[in-house]
Design a protein around this motif. Structure first.
Motif, PDB file in Angstrom:
ATOM      1  N   ASP A  46      -4.959  -8.750 -18.176  1.00  0.00           N
ATOM      2  CA  ASP A  46      -5.079  -8.375 -16.761  1.00  0.00           C
ATOM      3  C   ASP A  46      -5.037  -9.580 -15.825  1.00  0.00           C
ATOM      4  O   ASP A  46      -4.333  -9.585 -14.823  1.00  0.00           O
ATOM      5  CB  ASP A  46      -6.384  -7.607 -16.516  1.00  0.00           C
ATOM      6  CG  ASP A  46      -6.448  -6.332 -17.331  1.00  0.00           C
ATOM      7  OD1 ASP A  46      -5.389  -5.874 -17.796  1.00  0.00           O
ATOM      8  OD2 ASP A  46      -7.555  -5.804 -17.520  1.00  0.00           O
ATOM      9  N   PRO A  53       4.096  -5.543 -17.034  1.00  0.00           N
ATOM     10  CA  PRO A  53       4.469  -4.151 -16.766  1.00  0.00           C
ATOM     11  C   PRO A  53       3.218  -3.264 -16.723  1.00  0.00           C
ATOM     12  O   PRO A  53       2.168  -3.656 -17.227  1.00  0.00           O
ATOM     13  CB  PRO A  53       5.360  -3.789 -17.957  1.00  0.00           C
ATOM     14  CG  PRO A  53       4.956  -4.733 -19.036  1.00  0.00           C
ATOM     15  CD  PRO A  53       4.521  -5.988 -18.362  1.00  0.00           C
ATOM     16  N   PRO A  54       3.335  -2.073 -16.139  1.00  0.00           N
ATOM     17  CA  PRO A  54       2.151  -1.218 -16.004  1.00  0.00           C
ATOM     18  C   PRO A  54       1.550  -0.790 -17.347  1.00  0.00           C
ATOM     19  O   PRO A  54       0.379  -0.456 -17.410  1.00  0.00           O
ATOM     20  CB  PRO A  54       2.658   0.000 -15.222  1.00  0.00           C
ATOM     21  CG  PRO A  54       4.125  -0.147 -15.095  1.00  0.00           C
ATOM     22  CD  PRO A  54       4.520  -1.514 -15.518  1.00  0.00           C
ATOM     23  N   TRP A  55       2.333  -0.802 -18.412  1.00  0.00           N
ATOM     24  CA  TRP A  55       1.815  -0.382 -19.714  1.00  0.00           C
ATOM     25  C   TRP A  55       1.200  -1.531 -20.508  1.00  0.00           C
ATOM     26  O   TRP A  55       0.790  -1.353 -21.656  1.00  0.00           O
ATOM     27  CB  TRP A  55       2.927   0.270 -20.540  1.00  0.00           C
ATOM     28  CG  TRP A  55       4.062  -0.663 -20.831  1.00  0.00           C
ATOM     29  CD1 TRP A  55       4.157  -1.562 -21.837  1.00  0.00           C
ATOM     30  CD2 TRP A  55       5.278  -0.792 -20.086  1.00  0.00           C
ATOM     31  NE1 TRP A  55       5.345  -2.249 -21.776  1.00  0.00           N
ATOM     32  CE2 TRP A  55       6.050  -1.784 -20.705  1.00  0.00           C
ATOM     33  CE3 TRP A  55       5.784  -0.151 -18.953  1.00  0.00           C
ATOM     34  CZ2 TRP A  55       7.301  -2.163 -20.228  1.00  0.00           C
ATOM     35  CZ3 TRP A  55       7.027  -0.535 -18.488  1.00  0.00           C
ATOM     36  CH2 TRP A  55       7.764  -1.524 -19.121  1.00  0.00           C
ATOM     37  N   ALA A  56       1.128  -2.721 -19.932  1.00  0.00           N
ATOM     38  CA  ALA A  56       0.592  -3.880 -20.652  1.00  0.00           C
ATOM     39  C   ALA A  56      -0.845  -3.610 -21.092  1.00  0.00           C
ATOM     40  O   ALA A  56      -1.635  -3.021 -20.364  1.00  0.00           O
ATOM     41  CB  ALA A  56       0.644  -5.121 -19.768  1.00  0.00           C
ATOM     42  N   GLN A  57      -1.140  -4.042 -22.302  1.00  0.00           N
ATOM     43  CA  GLN A  57      -2.472  -3.849 -22.856  1.00  0.00           C
ATOM     44  C   GLN A  57      -3.018  -5.179 -23.322  1.00  0.00           C
ATOM     45  O   GLN A  57      -2.369  -6.205 -23.218  1.00  0.00           O
ATOM     46  CB  GLN A  57      -2.405  -2.880 -24.038  1.00  0.00           C
ATOM     47  CG  GLN A  57      -1.904  -1.505 -23.662  1.00  0.00           C
ATOM     48  CD  GLN A  57      -1.738  -0.631 -24.900  1.00  0.00           C
ATOM     49  OE1 GLN A  57      -1.835  -1.107 -26.028  1.00  0.00           O
ATOM     50  NE2 GLN A  57      -1.504   0.642 -24.679  1.00  0.00           N
ATOM     51  N   TRP A  75       4.539  -8.413 -21.727  1.00  0.00           N
ATOM     52  CA  TRP A  75       5.674  -7.649 -22.234  1.00  0.00           C
ATOM     53  C   TRP A  75       5.616  -7.454 -23.736  1.00  0.00           C
ATOM     54  O   TRP A  75       6.239  -6.553 -24.268  1.00  0.00           O
ATOM     55  CB  TRP A  75       6.983  -8.320 -21.830  1.00  0.00           C
ATOM     56  CG  TRP A  75       7.242  -8.150 -20.372  1.00  0.00           C
ATOM     57  CD1 TRP A  75       6.847  -8.997 -19.375  1.00  0.00           C
ATOM     58  CD2 TRP A  75       7.889  -7.054 -19.736  1.00  0.00           C
ATOM     59  NE1 TRP A  75       7.219  -8.503 -18.163  1.00  0.00           N
ATOM     60  CE2 TRP A  75       7.874  -7.306 -18.349  1.00  0.00           C
ATOM     61  CE3 TRP A  75       8.494  -5.898 -20.198  1.00  0.00           C
ATOM     62  CZ2 TRP A  75       8.426  -6.445 -17.431  1.00  0.00           C
ATOM     63  CZ3 TRP A  75       9.060  -5.030 -19.275  1.00  0.00           C
ATOM     64  CH2 TRP A  75       9.022  -5.300 -17.910  1.00  0.00           C
ATOM     65  N   THR A  77       3.585  -6.774 -27.373  1.00  0.00           N
ATOM     66  CA  THR A  77       2.386  -6.271 -28.031  1.00  0.00           C
ATOM     67  C   THR A  77       2.403  -6.801 -29.459  1.00  0.00           C
ATOM     68  O   THR A  77       3.460  -7.093 -30.014  1.00  0.00           O
ATOM     69  CB  THR A  77       2.354  -4.722 -28.068  1.00  0.00           C
ATOM     70  OG1 THR A  77       3.529  -4.254 -28.724  1.00  0.00           O
ATOM     71  CG2 THR A  77       2.284  -4.148 -26.671  1.00  0.00           C
ATOM     72  N   ASP A 106      12.560   0.889 -31.121  1.00  0.00           N
ATOM     73  CA  ASP A 106      12.776   0.833 -29.682  1.00  0.00           C
ATOM     74  C   ASP A 106      13.864   1.838 -29.355  1.00  0.00           C
ATOM     75  O   ASP A 106      14.895   1.868 -30.008  1.00  0.00           O
ATOM     76  CB  ASP A 106      13.204  -0.576 -29.278  1.00  0.00           C
ATOM     77  CG  ASP A 106      13.336  -0.710 -27.777  1.00  0.00           C
ATOM     78  OD1 ASP A 106      14.467  -0.569 -27.286  1.00  0.00           O
ATOM     79  OD2 ASP A 106      12.327  -0.933 -27.112  1.00  0.00           O
ATOM     80  N   THR A 139       8.427  -6.245 -28.175  1.00  0.00           N
ATOM     81  CA  THR A 139       8.455  -5.690 -26.831  1.00  0.00           C
ATOM     82  C   THR A 139       8.613  -4.177 -26.853  1.00  0.00           C
ATOM     83  O   THR A 139       8.599  -3.547 -25.822  1.00  0.00           O
ATOM     84  CB  THR A 139       9.613  -6.294 -26.011  1.00  0.00           C
ATOM     85  OG1 THR A 139      10.830  -6.064 -26.712  1.00  0.00           O
ATOM     86  CG2 THR A 139       9.413  -7.760 -25.775  1.00  0.00           C
ATOM     87  N   GLY A 141       6.679  -1.854 -28.687  1.00  0.00           N
ATOM     88  CA  GLY A 141       5.423  -1.112 -28.721  1.00  0.00           C
ATOM     89  C   GLY A 141       5.444   0.102 -29.623  1.00  0.00           C
ATOM     90  O   GLY A 141       4.667   1.012 -29.442  1.00  0.00           O
ATOM     91  N   CYS A 142       6.344   0.152 -30.594  1.00  0.00           N
ATOM     92  CA  CYS A 142       6.432   1.306 -31.482  1.00  0.00           C
ATOM     93  C   CYS A 142       6.416   0.821 -32.922  1.00  0.00           C
ATOM     94  O   CYS A 142       7.350   0.172 -33.354  1.00  0.00           O
ATOM     95  CB  CYS A 142       7.710   2.080 -31.194  1.00  0.00           C
ATOM     96  SG  CYS A 142       7.986   3.452 -32.310  1.00  0.00           S
TER      97      CYS A 142
END
Length: 144
Positions: A46, A53-57, A75, A77, A106, A139, A141-142
């Motif tokens: 944060d 990006p908004p989905w960044a964790q 970007w 994970t 992806d 990048t 996330g899957c």
């Protein structure tokens, strides 16, 4: 009589030739060590990833080395991948990367994938299949 520039060029060529003959060290070609799973570090993105990006964790960091700055932009994970086999060889980067690509998906094409570290120390039961776990950054996330 030879000129000084010619001698300098010969010395430089000889020096470069000697440098080119050195074999790369294992540390440069093998994956760096990983920490145990119960010692994983969570890095909140944060505050440090302004353009994330908004989905960044939060980035889960499995390696002993600190994460490089380019992985802290939100970007990427982190993910764990499984490599079957009796032998955990952190120097077999080609095999690890090819298996990682099959485990990371992806929707828009091949994932951006980076091998991070490993093998991660696990205590397997005797009835479990033999293999090793490595950490990657992606990048996409899957992971399955």
């Amino acid at each position: 009589m030879r000129s000084k520039p010619a001698r300098h060029r010969c010395a430089l060529a000889l020096g470069l030739g000697l440098v080119a003959c050195h074999e790369p060290t294992d540390g440069a070609t093998c994956l760096p060590p990983a920490r145990p799973l119960d010692d994983v570090v969570e890095i909140p993105l944060d505050d440090i990833a302004a353009n994330a990006p908004p989905w960044a964790q939060t980035l889960r960091w499995y390696c002993e080395d600190p994460p490089p700055d380019e992985l802290l932009d939100g970007w990427y994970t982190s993910a764990l991948i499984w490599v079957d086999g009796e032998d955990c060889d952190p120097c077999d980067r080609e095999r690890i990367a090819s298996l990682a690509v099959t485990q990371v998906c992806d929707a828009e094409g091949p994932p951006a994938l980076r091998l991070l570290c490993g093998p991660i120390p696990l205590s397997l039961e005797p009835w479990q299949r033999k293999g090793c776990v490595y950490a990657v950054a992606t990048t996409s996330g899957c992971v399955y």
